[in-house]
Design a protein around this motif. Structure first.
Motif, PDB file in Angstrom:
ATOM      1  N   SER A   1       0.840  -1.197   0.000  1.00 15.55           N
ATOM      2  CA  SER A   1       0.000   0.000   0.000  1.00 15.55           C
ATOM      3  C   SER A   1       0.874   1.247   0.000  1.00 15.55           C
ATOM      4  N   ILE A   2       0.344   2.275  -0.647  1.00 14.66           N
ATOM      5  CA  ILE A   2       1.048   3.552  -0.722  1.00 14.66           C
ATOM      6  C   ILE A   2       0.101   4.634  -0.214  1.00 14.66           C
ATOM      7  N   SER A   3       0.573   5.434   0.723  1.00 13.99           N
ATOM      8  CA  SER A   3      -0.225   6.539   1.263  1.00 13.99           C
ATOM      9  C   SER A   3       0.669   7.761   1.379  1.00 13.99           C
ATOM     10  N   GLU A   4       0.099   8.846   1.910  1.00 15.04           N
ATOM     11  CA  GLU A   4       0.917  10.050   2.083  1.00 15.04           C
ATOM     12  C   GLU A   4       2.028   9.835   3.112  1.00 15.04           C
ATOM     13  N   LYS A   5       1.866   8.832   3.965  1.00 18.29           N
ATOM     14  CA  LYS A   5       2.896   8.516   4.960  1.00 18.29           C
ATOM     15  C   LYS A   5       4.010   7.644   4.389  1.00 18.29           C
ATOM     16  N   GLY A   6       3.819   7.160   3.167  1.00 17.08           N
ATOM     17  CA  GLY A   6       4.858   6.353   2.535  1.00 17.08           C
ATOM     18  C   GLY A   6       4.346   5.002   2.083  1.00 17.08           C
ATOM     19  N   LYS A   7       5.278   4.152   1.729  1.00 17.50           N
ATOM     20  CA  LYS A   7       4.981   2.825   1.198  1.00 17.50           C
ATOM     21  C   LYS A   7       5.062   1.790   2.321  1.00 17.50           C
ATOM     22  N   SER A   8       4.130   0.857   2.330  1.00 15.77           N
ATOM     23  CA  SER A   8       4.175  -0.201   3.343  1.00 15.77           C
ATOM     24  C   SER A   8       3.807  -1.538   2.703  1.00 15.77           C
ATOM     25  N   THR A   9       4.283  -2.595   3.310  1.00 10.84           N
ATOM     26  CA  THR A   9       3.987  -3.953   2.874  1.00 10.84           C
ATOM     27  C   THR A   9       3.185  -4.628   3.977  1.00 10.84           C
ATOM     28  N   VAL A  10       2.158  -5.359   3.576  1.00 10.04           N
ATOM     29  CA  VAL A  10       1.296  -6.046   4.540  1.00 10.04           C
ATOM     30  C   VAL A  10       1.366  -7.542   4.278  1.00 10.04           C
ATOM     31  N   TRP A  11       1.646  -8.302   5.331  1.00  6.38           N
ATOM     32  CA  TRP A  11       1.624  -9.757   5.257  1.00  6.38           C
ATOM     33  C   TRP A  11       0.385 -10.239   5.989  1.00  6.38           C
ATOM     34  N   VAL A  12      -0.355 -11.149   5.357  1.00  2.19           N
ATOM     35  CA  VAL A  12      -1.588 -11.683   5.932  1.00  2.19           C
ATOM     36  C   VAL A  12      -1.436 -13.190   6.108  1.00  2.19           C
ATOM     37  N   TYR A  13      -1.721 -13.652   7.314  1.00  2.00           N
ATOM     38  CA  TYR A  13      -1.700 -15.080   7.635  1.00  2.00           C
ATOM     39  C   TYR A  13      -3.134 -15.526   7.913  1.00  2.00           C
ATOM     40  N   ASN A  14      -3.564 -16.590   7.241  1.00  3.92           N
ATOM     41  CA  ASN A  14      -4.926 -17.091   7.389  1.00  3.92           C
ATOM     42  C   ASN A  14      -4.941 -18.431   8.100  1.00  3.92           C
ATOM     43  N   THR A  15      -6.109 -18.763   8.618  1.00  2.97           N
ATOM     44  CA  THR A  15      -6.364 -20.082   9.181  1.00  2.97           C
ATOM     45  C   THR A  15      -7.403 -20.746   8.298  1.00  2.97           C
ATOM     46  N   TYR A  16      -7.156 -21.981   7.931  1.00  2.49           N
ATOM     47  CA  TYR A  16      -8.068 -22.738   7.092  1.00  2.49           C
ATOM     48  C   TYR A  16      -8.599 -23.915   7.898  1.00  2.49           C
ATOM     49  N   TYR A  17      -9.903 -24.110   7.869  1.00  2.00           N
ATOM     50  CA  TYR A  17     -10.486 -25.257   8.557  1.00  2.00           C
ATOM     51  C   TYR A  17     -11.828 -25.609   7.929  1.00  2.00           C
ATOM     52  N   THR A  18     -12.328 -26.785   8.267  1.00  2.00           N
ATOM     53  CA  THR A  18     -13.620 -27.246   7.786  1.00  2.00           C
ATOM     54  C   THR A  18     -14.617 -27.097   8.915  1.00  2.00           C
ATOM     55  N   ARG A  19     -15.711 -26.399   8.637  1.00  2.00           N
ATOM     56  CA  ARG A  19     -16.727 -26.108   9.645  1.00  2.00           C
ATOM     57  C   ARG A  19     -17.945 -26.993   9.414  1.00  2.00           C
TER      58      ARG A  19
END
Length: 150
Positions: free
Chosen positions: A73-91
């Motif tokens: 993402s890029i904003s007026e505060k600068g550039k940032s990288t976001v890492w997303v970790y998910n959980t996968y399961y069967t409900r």
């Protein structure tokens, strides 16, 4: 109550399966020079899968593994990288009507065969994905850590 127990069990089983895919030790063997350059207290946290603000991308990788998603993402505060970790399961979502079963039986009183229809149900399971951890990096350091709380 029973549904929650099943969901918890499935979540624990899927996390155990995912943990078996790649362990902290195998990631440390991939990047031994990064792990060796870290102080002992931080090494202990990484071995337990704990991350903190100020960690580099390599340190977060050692603790949690590769993210399920990487965003930029890029904003007026600068550039940032976001890492997303998910959980996968069967409900488990209960049972669902799927039609009727036909039964043929002999009626000794009428001395003929009769047809009986009764409803049929099946258990329904749904694959579910939930975001577990989100880490925001600015200038190569973790500045925001968002984690789900149950």
């Amino acid at each position: 109550m029973n549904r929650r127990l099943i969901t918890t069990f499935m979540l624990a089983a899927s996390l155990g399966f995912l943990a078996g895919c790649q362990s902290v030790d195998s990631r440390i063997k991939e990047k031994p020079e990064v792990f060796a350059s870290i102080d002992k207290a931080t090494q202990d946290k990484i071995k337990q899968g704990i991350i903190d603000l100020g960690y580099t991308e390599d340190m977060v990788y050692l603790a949690l593994g590769a993210p399920d998603q990487k965003r930029e993402s890029i904003s007026e505060k600068g550039k940032s990288t976001v890492w997303v970790y998910n959980t996968y399961y069967t409900r488990y979502d209960g049972s669902e009507f799927i039609g009727y079963n036909r039964r043929v039986y002999y009626d000794p009183f009428l001395k003929s065969y009769r047809v009986y229809y009764h409803p049929a149900y099946t258990d329904v399971y749904r694959d579910t994905k939930e975001e577990r951890i989100r880490v925001v990096f600015k200038n190569g350091k973790a500045t925001v850590i968002e984690q789900t709380k149950d």
